[in-house]
Scaffold this active site. Structure first.
Site, PDB file in Angstrom:
ATOM      1  N   SER A 113       0.790  -1.236   0.000  1.00 17.97           N
ATOM      2  CA  SER A 113       0.000   0.000   0.000  1.00 17.97           C
ATOM      3  C   SER A 113       0.819   1.281   0.000  1.00 17.97           C
ATOM      4  O   SER A 113       0.251   2.363  -0.165  1.00 17.97           O
ATOM      5  CB  SER A 113      -0.976  -0.004   1.176  1.00 17.97           C
ATOM      6  OG  SER A 113      -2.060  -0.858   0.888  1.00 17.97           O
ATOM      7  N   LYS A 126       0.105   3.619  -2.785  1.00 22.43           N
ATOM      8  CA  LYS A 126      -0.938   4.651  -2.775  1.00 22.43           C
ATOM      9  C   LYS A 126      -0.367   6.049  -2.608  1.00 22.43           C
ATOM     10  O   LYS A 126      -1.061   7.032  -2.890  1.00 22.43           O
ATOM     11  CB  LYS A 126      -1.959   4.335  -1.681  1.00 22.43           C
ATOM     12  CG  LYS A 126      -2.740   3.041  -1.945  1.00 22.43           C
ATOM     13  CD  LYS A 126      -3.772   2.790  -0.859  1.00 22.43           C
ATOM     14  CE  LYS A 126      -4.637   1.569  -1.175  1.00 22.43           C
ATOM     15  NZ  LYS A 126      -4.001   0.305  -0.864  1.00 22.43           N
ATOM     16  N   SER A 160      -7.008   2.826   3.513  1.00 24.43           N
ATOM     17  CA  SER A 160      -6.212   2.190   2.455  1.00 24.43           C
ATOM     18  C   SER A 160      -7.093   1.428   1.477  1.00 24.43           C
ATOM     19  O   SER A 160      -6.856   0.258   1.181  1.00 24.43           O
ATOM     20  CB  SER A 160      -5.161   1.250   3.075  1.00 24.43           C
ATOM     21  OG  SER A 160      -4.210   0.852   2.119  1.00 24.43           O
TER      22      SER A 160
END
Length: 203
Positions: A73, A76, A135
């Site tokens: 993640s 991101k 997330s």
């Protein structure tokens, strides 16, 4: 709707000296707390890491900083950067309403999500919070489509921007970071796109 609209948190100024520790593995935390003043080394059991003082930019230490790892993640951050750059360019605004489509919500099983449902409409700014706090993998795709028209075009955009930032050990395969053998980066490269994202107060 799938969730309650989020309130805007207070935005506080960034301190002039910000030590940024980029840890991969999945970017697991260091074994113990590290004192910033007099910082000389990393704990011996740390994974690839690159602590950096952002002002002025100075690498404090290094451990396997060019080793390619799966970023999950942390991906991101790059997604958010491209969204904020689109806002900066006048392509979108933070108040732009975006409606979730079935296409955008097709994410791999087991993905982290913000529980967005088909037809939910939120502002781009609210989606950014959904991207970075819970997330949401589906939110990464919603934003990707909003910026570039398709997830595939956005991924190409990610790789182009990574190259522009000097990320020589990075290749993105999706906007959210769900595992893909062809989706990787390095601690050094993460400092490049993290630094670019941190130039935006909202981030």
């Amino acid at each position: 709707m799938g969730m309650f609209p989020m309130k805007k948190p207070l935005i506080r100024p960034v301190p002039s000296r910000v030590p940024l520790s980029v840890l991969t593995g999945l970017l697991a935390p260091l074994a113990g707390a590290v004192e910033y003043e007099g910082f000389t080394s990393l704990p011996t059991d740390a994974k690839p890491a690159l602590p950096i003082d952002m002002d002025p930019e100075q690498f404090l230490s290094e451990q396997a900083a060019d080793e390619q790892r799966y970023p999950a993640s942390i991906t991101k951050v790059m997604t958010a950067l491209l969204v904020l750059e689109a806002v900066d360019a006048g392509q979108l605004t933070l108040d732009t309403p975006i409606t979730a489509t079935a296409e955008a919500l097709e994410v791999p099983e087991g993905s982290s999500t913000a529980k967005i449902q088909v037809g939910d409409t939120y502002t781009l700014e609210q989606y950014l919070y959904c991207l970075l706090l819970p997330s949401g993998n589906e939110v990464a795709q919603i934003l990707a489509i909003a910026v570039d028209g398709s997830v595939e075009a956005f991924v190409d955009h990610m790789n182009q921007r990574a190259e522009e930032l000097g990320c020589e050990g990075t290749h993105f395969a999706n906007p959210h970071g769900y595992h893909d053998d062809n989706h990787y980066t390095t601690a050094y490269d993460i400092t490049r796109f993290m630094k670019a994202a941190m130039e935006y107060d909202l981030f």
